[in-house]
Design an enzyme around this catalytic site. Structure first.
Site, PDB file in Angstrom:
ATOM      1  N   GLU A  80       0.833  -1.212   0.000  1.00  0.00           N
ATOM      2  CA  GLU A  80       0.000   0.000   0.000  1.00  0.00           C
ATOM      3  C   GLU A  80       0.863   1.255   0.000  1.00  0.00           C
ATOM      4  O   GLU A  80       0.564   2.225  -0.700  1.00  0.00           O
ATOM      5  CB  GLU A  80      -0.904   0.022   1.250  1.00  0.00           C
ATOM      6  CG  GLU A  80      -1.776  -1.200   1.436  1.00  0.00           C
ATOM      7  CD  GLU A  80      -1.129  -2.282   2.290  1.00  0.00           C
ATOM      8  OE1 GLU A  80       0.052  -2.619   2.057  1.00  0.00           O
ATOM      9  OE2 GLU A  80      -1.800  -2.816   3.179  1.00  0.00           O
ATOM     10  N   CYS A 106       0.686   1.767   7.094  1.00  0.00           N
ATOM     11  CA  CYS A 106       0.085   2.048   5.776  1.00  0.00           C
ATOM     12  C   CYS A 106      -1.249   2.769   5.944  1.00  0.00           C
ATOM     13  O   CYS A 106      -1.615   3.606   5.107  1.00  0.00           O
ATOM     14  CB  CYS A 106      -0.085   0.763   4.978  1.00  0.00           C
ATOM     15  SG  CYS A 106       1.486   0.066   4.449  1.00  0.00           S
TER      16      CYS A 106
HETATM   17  N1  LIG Z   1      -1.204  -4.997   4.530  1.00  0.00           N
HETATM   18  C1  LIG Z   1       0.035  -5.504   4.372  1.00  0.00           C
HETATM   19  C2  LIG Z   1       0.551  -6.403   5.295  1.00  0.00           C
HETATM   20  C3  LIG Z   1       1.802  -6.915   5.086  1.00  0.00           C
HETATM   21  N2  LIG Z   1       2.517  -6.534   4.007  1.00  0.00           N
HETATM   22  C4  LIG Z   1       3.808  -7.156   3.751  1.00  0.00           C
HETATM   23  C5  LIG Z   1       4.928  -6.895   4.611  1.00  0.00           C
HETATM   24  C6  LIG Z   1       5.729  -8.204   4.561  1.00  0.00           C
HETATM   25  O1  LIG Z   1       6.500  -8.245   3.358  1.00  0.00           O
HETATM   26  C7  LIG Z   1       4.655  -9.216   4.502  1.00  0.00           C
HETATM   27  C8  LIG Z   1       4.182  -9.688   5.854  1.00  0.00           C
HETATM   28  O2  LIG Z   1       5.005 -10.721   6.199  1.00  0.00           O
HETATM   29  P1  LIG Z   1       4.501 -11.906   7.138  1.00  0.00           P
HETATM   30  O3  LIG Z   1       4.582 -11.419   8.533  1.00  0.00           O
HETATM   31  O4  LIG Z   1       3.078 -12.263   6.741  1.00  0.00           O
HETATM   32  O5  LIG Z   1       5.451 -13.023   6.838  1.00  0.00           O
HETATM   33  O6  LIG Z   1       3.587  -8.563   3.833  1.00  0.00           O
HETATM   34  C9  LIG Z   1       2.001  -5.653   3.099  1.00  0.00           C
HETATM   35  O7  LIG Z   1       2.639  -5.319   2.088  1.00  0.00           O
HETATM   36  N3  LIG Z   1       0.765  -5.148   3.312  1.00  0.00           N
HETATM   37 ZN   LIG Z   2       1.667  -1.692   5.834  1.00  0.00          ZN
END
Ligand SMILES: Nc1ccn([C@H]2C[C@H](O)[C@@H](COP(=O)(O)O)O2)c(=O)n1
Ligand SMILES: [Zn+2]
Length: 159
Positions: A80, A106
């Site tokens: 985002e 975000c």
């Molecule tokens: N709304 C979101 C939530 C998470 N992310 C990204 C950040 C990390 O690359 C990954 C989360 O990693 P996890 O803890 O699930 O292994 O997702 C995002 O871009 N947007």
């Molecule tokens: Zn985020």
């Protein structure tokens, strides 16, 4: 001859673009994509989660556990935030399609940029304080949130 009727909705179209963007992510655990759309249904920006520009993602950590600096968390840019920063447009009144509910960081960027609606599919971190904080801020700031299912497209990401 009449027009074709089983075309996909705007929601499915933009969510599909968010999902396709997520397929660019190199995160081995969670791939997230986002697509920002104007009130006239024009695409203003897209993004996916990845390391900051100039940071070699072959050399960055992608793990989730261990010392904070040995994990991806202090480094990775969320889908985002990338979508907000990638845009050259005024985002006031726009909406964002995202494959995972936004985190609190975000959420702040979304609110400050003037986005008025968040449409998402997955909410797997709903129980975390970060997601609870996002929901509180969206409510107070008058940003609508809406969960939808991907109805017409097969999931693009490999299982
Ligand atoms: N709304 C979101 C939530 C998470 N992310 C990204 C950040 C990390 O690359 C990954 C989360 O990693 P996890 O803890 O699930 O292994 O997702 C995002 O871009 N947007
Ligand atoms: Zn985020």
């Amino acid at each position: 001859m009449k027009k074709r009727m089983n075309y996909i909705s705007w929601d499915d179209y933009f969510l599909g673009i968010a999902e396709l963007s997520a397929a660019r992510s190199k995160d081995p655990n969670t791939q997230v994509g986002a697509c920002i759309v104007s009130e006239e249904n024009k695409i203003l920006s897209v993004g996916y989660n990845g390391m900051p520009a100039g940071c070699n993602d072959d050399e960055m950590p992608w793990g989730r556990k261990g010392d904070f600096l040995d994990t991806k968390y202090p480094f990775v840019c969320h889908a985002e935030l990338n979508a907000v920063l990638n845009s050259n447009h005024d985002l006031k009144g726009s909406r964002i399609y995202v494959s995972l509910f936004p985190c609190n960081e975000c959420a702040k960027a979304i609110i400050q940029s003037g986005i008025k609606e968040v449409i998402y599919t997955c909410d797997k971190y709903a129980d975390t304080d970060g997601t609870k904080a996002s929901k509180m801020m969206f409510k107070m700031a008058g940003v609508k949130t809406r969960q939808i299912k991907q109805e017409h497209l097969v999931k693009i990401l490999p299982i």
